[in-house]
Enzyme design. Structure first.
Site, PDB file in Angstrom:
ATOM      1  N   TYR A 213      12.630 -33.179-108.097  1.00 60.55           N
ATOM      2  CA  TYR A 213      11.494 -33.577-107.756  1.00 60.55           C
ATOM      3  C   TYR A 213      11.041 -33.012-106.735  1.00 60.55           C
ATOM      4  CZ  TYR A 213       7.336 -36.812-106.700  1.00 60.55           C
ATOM      5  OH  TYR A 213       6.264 -37.000-106.527  1.00 60.55           O
ATOM      6  N   ASP A 264       9.996 -31.170-111.866  1.00 55.96           N
ATOM      7  CA  ASP A 264       8.605 -30.956-111.224  1.00 55.96           C
ATOM      8  C   ASP A 264       8.762 -30.367-109.981  1.00 55.96           C
ATOM      9  OD1 ASP A 264       6.016 -31.162-110.310  1.00 55.96           O
ATOM     10  OD2 ASP A 264       6.041 -33.722-110.270  1.00 55.96           O
ATOM     11  N   HIS A 389       2.145 -36.448-116.213  1.00 57.10           N
ATOM     12  CA  HIS A 389       2.902 -35.296-116.698  1.00 57.10           C
ATOM     13  C   HIS A 389       3.317 -35.434-118.194  1.00 57.10           C
ATOM     14  CE1 HIS A 389       3.783 -33.511-112.449  1.00 57.10           C
ATOM     15  NE2 HIS A 389       3.229 -34.876-112.161  1.00 57.10           N
TER      16      HIS A 389
END
Length: 400
Positions: A213, A264, A389
């Site tokens: 992340y 991500d 997302h």
């Protein structure tokens, strides 16, 4: 998009002749869920997460929810071996109860002895000054492993020492050596057709599966984790994290692993990855993009991904301090210029503004060996659910 340079072909992908051993495919899903609470509904309460749940018929012919939202997601996608979650947003005061609820949600009581179970590994921020969401919640990441897969193939799951913000979890596999060549067939049509040849090794390298992340690089202040004093910006930290993650990947490769990085990354690589346009204002977006493309991808992959000079984005590794990972962006390698997106901001009409900031990239050697078997983006409102997302996935071939 016009370019003066044609994309170079990927290196040959290798296909081995079958004898007694075969590749076993494992499926890895990754999803920034933007808060775990939506996956942990109160018992016997219908709420916004109900659509996640599979339906089972009752004697009256009506449907009832039969599983937790998280378990329903896994069931709907045929019980994948690995699920990476990002942006957990766990309240510190409720962390113990939330994690216990999460474990129960993964393995609800069932009479089906053949239903797979899951284990979960979590990394939360150890930095009291940074990486907090609204209300002081802890972002964090979770790696969920199917128990039969973990018992047979996983040696350890850990957060690197340099990650104080709970952004990285590394899962190492240790597949047994086989004495026969491994059959690898290209089940997907790519833009760069593989050629048949023999893998010159008797077994595939183990994998390091990295859940990421990434930092959102902005001009917001970064606070020294020891003193709490401002020592730069979140952009400065993002650039530093790029270097640390790249170095970790290179070290893993040196140890004999192929890396699979998924999550991500908070960067859209090129104009193909932003709609209606790529973010170039403020300039910091361009700096972050150039740094990411340069440290993780070589010139060839950057060209294939639509990265161009003159857009505030460089071609890649030339002159990058510390070199680059020379990885393969799996989506671009398989689908070329196809434009699909993973981030759909709240408060806007679905699809009116979106970016591909969630991605999978892998060691070049893993791609060349033909062990990347498929990939996809689940870009629907239903799959995105309560998050901004949508999930992504990759299938990788392993031995043993």
């Amino acid at each position: 998009m016009s370019r003066s340079i044609s994309p170079p072909p990927l290196k040959r992908r290798k296909v081995a002749v079958q004898e007694s051993a075969k590749l076993n495919p494992i499926r890895i899903f990754s999803w920034n869920i933007s808060g775990i609470d939506a996956f942990l509904p109160p018992p016997n309460t219908q709420n916004i997460t109900a659509f996640f749940q599979p339906k089972s018929s009752t004697s009256s012919g009506q449907s009832t929810s039969s599983s937790s939202p998280l378990r329903a997601f896994l069931t709907r996608h045929n019980n994948p071996h690995v699920l990476f979650l990002q942006e957990l947003k766990i309240a510190p005061r409720n962390a113990t109860d939330t994690l216990a609820s999460l474990r129960r949600a993964l393995n609800p009581p069932t009479s089906d002895a053949h239903r797979p179970t899951y284990e979960i590994h979590i990394s939360l921020p150890r930095d009291k000054y940074n990486a907090r969401a609204f209300g002081g919640k802890l972002y964090g990441v979770a790696t969920i492993l199917r128990s039969d897969f973990a018992d047979k193939h996983i040696t350890r799951v850990y957060a690197p020492d340099w990650d104080l913000e709970g952004r990285v979890l590394i899962t190492e596999t240790n597949f047994p050596e086989t004495k026969s060549p491994i059959e690898i067939k290209p089940p997907i049509q790519t833009n760069f057709p593989p050629e048949d040849t023999l893998i010159p090794k008797s077994h595939p390298e183990p994998l390091a599966l990295i859940n990421i992340y990434a930092i959102n690089g902005t001009s917001a202040p970064y606070y020294n984790p020891d003193t709490g004093k401002v020592t730069g910006t979140r952009h400065d930290l993002k650039v530093r994290y790029h270097s640390l993650l790249r170095d970790e990947c290179l070290l893993l490769e040196k140890r004999g692993f192929h890396v699979v990085v998924a999550g991500d990354v908070n960067v859209a690589r090129s104009a193909w990855d932003g709609f209606p346009r790529l973010r170039t204002v403020p300039e910091i977006h361009c700096v972050n993009r150039r740094d990411f493309n340069g440290k993780f991808f070589g010139r060839g992959d950057n060209i294939r991904a639509g990265v161009e000079c003159g857009e505030g984005v460089g071609h890649g590794s030339e002159g990058v301090e510390g070199g680059c990972l020379d990885a393969v962006d799996v989506w671009r390698a398989v689908f070329g210029e196809e434009r699909r997106y993973t981030y759909f901001p709240r408060g806007r009409e679905w699809g009116s503004s979106c970016d591909r900031v969630d991605m999978v990239f892998v060691s070049g050697g893993l791609w060349e060996a033909g062990r990347v078997l498929g990939t996809g983006i689940l870009d629907t409102v239903q799959e995105g659910g309560t998050s901004d997302h949508v999930p992504i996935w990759v299938e990788v071939g392993v031995g043993g």
